[in-house]
Design a protein around this motif. Sequence first.
Motif, mmCIF file in Angstrom:
data_model
loop_
_atom_site.group_PDB
_atom_site.id
_atom_site.type_symbol
_atom_site.label_atom_id
_atom_site.label_comp_id
_atom_site.label_asym_id
_atom_site.label_seq_id
_atom_site.Cartn_x
_atom_site.Cartn_y
_atom_site.Cartn_z
ATOM 1 N N LEU A 145 0.813 -1.209 0.000
ATOM 2 C CA LEU A 145 0.000 0.000 0.000
ATOM 3 C C LEU A 145 0.851 1.266 0.000
ATOM 4 O O LEU A 145 0.498 2.261 -0.646
ATOM 5 N N LEU A 146 1.959 1.244 0.719
ATOM 6 C CA LEU A 146 2.819 2.428 0.762
ATOM 7 C C LEU A 146 3.309 2.802 -0.628
ATOM 8 O O LEU A 146 3.311 3.983 -1.007
ATOM 9 N N SER A 147 3.715 1.804 -1.385
ATOM 10 C CA SER A 147 4.188 2.072 -2.748
ATOM 11 C C SER A 147 3.050 2.599 -3.622
ATOM 12 O O SER A 147 3.230 3.557 -4.383
ATOM 13 N N ALA A 148 1.877 1.992 -3.492
ATOM 14 C CA ALA A 148 0.737 2.408 -4.306
ATOM 15 C C ALA A 148 0.293 3.826 -3.941
ATOM 16 O O ALA A 148 0.031 4.660 -4.824
ATOM 17 N N LEU A 149 0.215 4.122 -2.648
ATOM 18 C CA LEU A 149 -0.223 5.453 -2.217
ATOM 19 C C LEU A 149 0.793 6.520 -2.604
ATOM 20 O O LEU A 149 0.429 7.637 -2.981
ATOM 21 N N SER A 150 2.066 6.177 -2.508
ATOM 22 C CA SER A 150 3.097 7.130 -2.919
ATOM 23 C C SER A 150 2.983 7.436 -4.408
ATOM 24 O O SER A 150 3.108 8.596 -4.830
ATOM 25 N N ALA A 151 2.726 6.406 -5.214
ATOM 26 C CA ALA A 151 2.564 6.616 -6.659
ATOM 27 C C ALA A 151 1.342 7.471 -6.974
ATOM 28 O O ALA A 151 1.316 8.186 -7.983
ATOM 29 N N LEU A 152 0.345 7.437 -6.079
ATOM 30 C CA LEU A 152 -0.868 8.236 -6.284
ATOM 31 C C LEU A 152 -0.716 9.668 -5.775
ATOM 32 O O LEU A 152 -1.662 10.461 -5.855
ATOM 33 N N GLY A 153 0.453 10.000 -5.239
ATOM 34 C CA GLY A 153 0.714 11.364 -4.818
ATOM 35 C C GLY A 153 0.439 11.662 -3.357
ATOM 36 O O GLY A 153 0.403 12.832 -2.962
ATOM 37 N N VAL A 154 0.240 10.640 -2.540
ATOM 38 C CA VAL A 154 0.029 10.868 -1.107
ATOM 39 C C VAL A 154 1.341 11.365 -0.496
ATOM 40 O O VAL A 154 2.390 10.758 -0.708
ATOM 41 N N PRO A 155 1.312 12.459 0.256
ATOM 42 C CA PRO A 155 2.556 13.036 0.811
ATOM 43 C C PRO A 155 3.294 12.061 1.724
ATOM 44 O O PRO A 155 2.689 11.214 2.386
ATOM 45 N N GLY A 156 4.602 12.228 1.794
ATOM 46 C CA GLY A 156 5.420 11.351 2.617
ATOM 47 C C GLY A 156 5.067 11.425 4.091
ATOM 48 O O GLY A 156 5.099 10.406 4.800
ATOM 49 N N ASP A 157 4.715 12.624 4.601
ATOM 50 C CA ASP A 157 4.348 12.742 6.012
ATOM 51 C C ASP A 157 3.087 11.944 6.318
ATOM 52 O O ASP A 157 2.959 11.341 7.392
ATOM 53 N N THR A 158 2.151 11.931 5.391
ATOM 54 C CA THR A 158 0.929 11.143 5.581
ATOM 55 C C THR A 158 1.261 9.657 5.633
ATOM 56 O O THR A 158 0.717 8.910 6.465
ATOM 57 N N LEU A 159 2.169 9.221 4.759
ATOM 58 C CA LEU A 159 2.555 7.810 4.745
ATOM 59 C C LEU A 159 3.251 7.422 6.042
ATOM 60 O O LEU A 159 3.026 6.323 6.572
ATOM 61 N N ARG A 160 4.090 8.307 6.568
ATOM 62 C CA ARG A 160 4.768 7.990 7.826
ATOM 63 C C ARG A 160 3.782 7.971 8.991
ATOM 64 O O ARG A 160 3.882 7.130 9.892
ATOM 65 N N THR A 161 2.836 8.891 8.986
ATOM 66 C CA THR A 161 1.808 8.894 10.031
ATOM 67 C C THR A 161 0.994 7.606 9.976
ATOM 68 O O THR A 161 0.715 6.977 11.009
ATOM 69 N N ALA A 162 0.608 7.215 8.764
ATOM 70 C CA ALA A 162 -0.167 5.988 8.603
ATOM 71 C C ALA A 162 0.634 4.780 9.076
ATOM 72 O O ALA A 162 0.103 3.907 9.779
#
Length: 420
Positions: free
Chosen positions: A134-151
């Motif tokens: 999911l992290l790779s997919a969300l990053s490819a969709l433009g989700v910010p890095g801070d959001t990914l780290r929070t998640a």
Amino acid sequence: MNAVPKTPLRKNAVRGDVRRLAARIDSSTPAHRDRAIDGLRALALLAVPLGHWMLGGFRLDADGLHNASPLSAFGGFAPVSWVLQMLGIFFLVGGYASVLSYRRRTSTTAAWLGGRLTRLGRPVLGVTAVWAVLLSALSALGVPGDTLRTASTLVIQPLWFVGVYTVVTALTPACVRLARRLGGWAALPLLASVAVVDFLRYGPFAEAVPSWLSALNILPGWLFAYQLGVSWGEGRIGRRGARLLLIGGGVLFAVLLLAFHYPASMVGVPGEARTNSHPPSLLVVALAAAQSGAAILLRDRLGRLLSKPLLWAPVVVVNLSAMTILCWHQTAMLAAAVPASLAGAAGTTVAGLTTAPDTVGWLLARFAWLPVFAGLLVLIARYARRFEAPWQAGTRAANARRALAGLLAAGFAVFALGLA
């Protein structure tokens, strides 16, 4: 002539179906099943997502989502965390159930431990492997890095419990020996150990004590209630001991709050210098003692209550999905919050999700979101529960899938723990 409305008939049909399903679950339950223990486990388990959903919020800025807590603004709500922090009950019933299972083992102690630890590990491996993708997919969709780290932080947050529970489960044989020798008093040295560490880190020598010393509380702090559960399962704690736990734990809890000024919140509050739960303080142990005493005293009454099929059926469902609920409840909240954060980047805020948890409006909105989170968790659980089932092994393809899952899980852990 007016047509007769069909809605009441449909409602009656649904009620009938529910009653029949509950009756089937009830009739299929073995007579020796301890319904009170399952009920206590379900109660403690459901408190975990409810606590995280109500006491955890987000702050949205240009960099993405960040963790926040309503307790930062509403310190008077700290007593809510006393109710929602039920890990003491979870460890208590875990110790009770483990000693019964340990007695029934049909092979070696090592085989018994291996089976129990495997059941704990499969769901954790599943959720972390899925989130690596999911992290790779969300990053490819433009989700910010801070959001990914929070998640990632939120996903891994409840998994520390599995690690600690794994260790205390491995100590079951030693706990049984202590319970048979010392009875309910077997947990007292653990309480004393936590008290000594708290004195060193908060007392007159606090400035000279290294910060890592607090980690010494992790094992005895959570093993305390587990040891009580083992002693209870061995028949070494009765109603008199339960009353002592309830009253003694309650008095110690009050003294620590009022005389020694321990933080009132049982969960961490961003910005606060001290926390009770990570690692556990003596206040956590006091609460666990009081909760354990109350649970033991209420055991018979709860068992009679759960003899009713309609009350027993949901307890069975929750217990069958225990690890799925624990591992995936934060994902359910994120399934709503991450899309909302993307809308927030476009200038649209969503009350209770991307607005700061510092107003009464946020609290009301978050209450309204709870059914949504629960519905998302049910939906996720339909697919995630397969990680609780035994995995196929022995074939080359099955071994390759397990190896891939392990690599993905390791990658997620490295990211979530900030090691990369």
